[in-house]
Motif scaffolding. Sequence first.
Motif, PDB file in Angstrom:
ATOM      1  N   THR A 256      -3.457  13.339  -0.164  1.00  0.00           N
ATOM      2  CA  THR A 256      -2.851  13.671   1.619  1.00  0.00           C
ATOM      3  C   THR A 256      -2.992  15.398   1.631  1.00  0.00           C
ATOM      4  O   THR A 256      -2.981  16.141   1.040  1.00  0.00           O
TER       5      THR A 256
ATOM      6  N   CYS B 194      -4.118   4.807   7.543  1.00  0.00           N
ATOM      7  CA  CYS B 194      -4.484   4.443   5.918  1.00  0.00           C
ATOM      8  C   CYS B 194      -5.940   6.197   5.624  1.00  0.00           C
ATOM      9  O   CYS B 194      -7.266   5.497   5.522  1.00  0.00           O
TER      10      CYS B 194
ATOM     11  N   GLU C  66       1.169   4.329  -2.896  1.00  0.00           N
ATOM     12  CA  GLU C  66       1.129   5.578  -2.666  1.00  0.00           C
ATOM     13  C   GLU C  66       1.950   6.933  -3.339  1.00  0.00           C
ATOM     14  O   GLU C  66       2.156   7.491  -3.668  1.00  0.00           O
TER      15      GLU C  66
ATOM     16  N   LYS D  35       1.636   7.053  -6.452  1.00  0.00           N
ATOM     17  CA  LYS D  35       0.982   7.887  -7.238  1.00  0.00           C
ATOM     18  C   LYS D  35       1.224   9.204  -7.805  1.00  0.00           C
ATOM     19  O   LYS D  35       0.740   9.954  -7.992  1.00  0.00           O
TER      20      LYS D  35
ATOM     21  N   TYR E  49       0.605  -1.173   0.330  1.00  0.00           N
ATOM     22  CA  TYR E  49       0.006   0.096  -0.087  1.00  0.00           C
ATOM     23  C   TYR E  49       0.884   1.195   0.063  1.00  0.00           C
ATOM     24  O   TYR E  49       0.202   2.025  -0.725  1.00  0.00           O
TER      25      TYR E  49
ATOM     26  N   ASP F 298      -8.557  11.060  -2.912  1.00  0.00           N
ATOM     27  CA  ASP F 298      -7.681  10.082  -2.986  1.00  0.00           C
ATOM     28  C   ASP F 298      -6.147  11.186  -3.311  1.00  0.00           C
ATOM     29  O   ASP F 298      -5.083  11.497  -4.045  1.00  0.00           O
TER      30      ASP F 298
END
Length: 316
Positions: free
Chosen positions: A245, A208, A97, A100, A93, A243
């Motif tokens: 942060t 998460c 991330e 991306k 995961y 999606d």
Amino acid sequence: FTNGLIKLKVENEIIKIKKQVAEEPFNLEKGPLFRGQIIQLKNQEYLAIFSAHHIICDGNSWWLLISDLGKIYSALKQGLDPQLEPADSFSEYAILEGEKNNDPQQKETEEFWVKQFTQSVPVLDLPTDKPRPSLRTFNSAREDFILSPQLYRKLKQFGIKHGCTFMTTMLAGFEVFLNRITGQEDVITGVPSSIQAFSGKYNLLGHCVNLLPIRAFVSPEQTFTEYLHMRKGAILDAYDHQDFTFGRLLQKLTIKRDQSRIPLVPITFFVGHNTDFSFGEELETEVYSNPLSFNNFEISIYSTVINEKVILECQY
């Protein structure tokens, strides 16, 4: 009278233990970052307390852990080997991330959030009973409130009537509440978003969560029905761009540093539904969260729906 004193003494001791657990620091370098203990209260009554640093655990992770504990206990009680679904890899995961950053869709998502705060960044001034300190602390306490099943059903039906989820209805109501207590028409509420649900990795343990800074313009002239119809599209848009942060967004914005305030999002609000779990018919269980002694936000409201009863945990 004696039984009453003993019961009071036990309750006070439990409160003391829970407070100690909430305030015991974690050593990020040496660990452990997860702790557990079991306390016997009566011959057939026990209190199990689990705590974890937020860096390795979020709300969805807790419900997954409790659900797996129930499966393990039930299987062992029947003399069977526990059958659990394979856990999703946190390292995989994390790698995904990181990749991306070069994804064109991430650029579009970034533009969506940055555009909302290019012209201005509102500062929410909550009415307080004491002057705001020049340097904020993290000291915290919690008050819990319960919404009855009858009220829950009415709110849910009201939302359905207007094409909204229970989450959207509650968030819109909370935004109106913020407008009424602050007098500000421009408010921001931080809404935690579950990466597990978004990515389909329901067996992923870890922290998460993306924090979505959802901005609202509340007009006192509107009826709540009008406001709700206006908000549902904006809230859906925010979830369509979840999606991304919160840390990356702060890096893109120019926000004046103020040591008395949390940047951009002083308040968080979340509506969650508990995961079904069972420890078998012979074992009665009750699950509740321990209040935090420290918190990053000025107010964090976490509402959990259990058997059509809404528990509002208001950490401040």
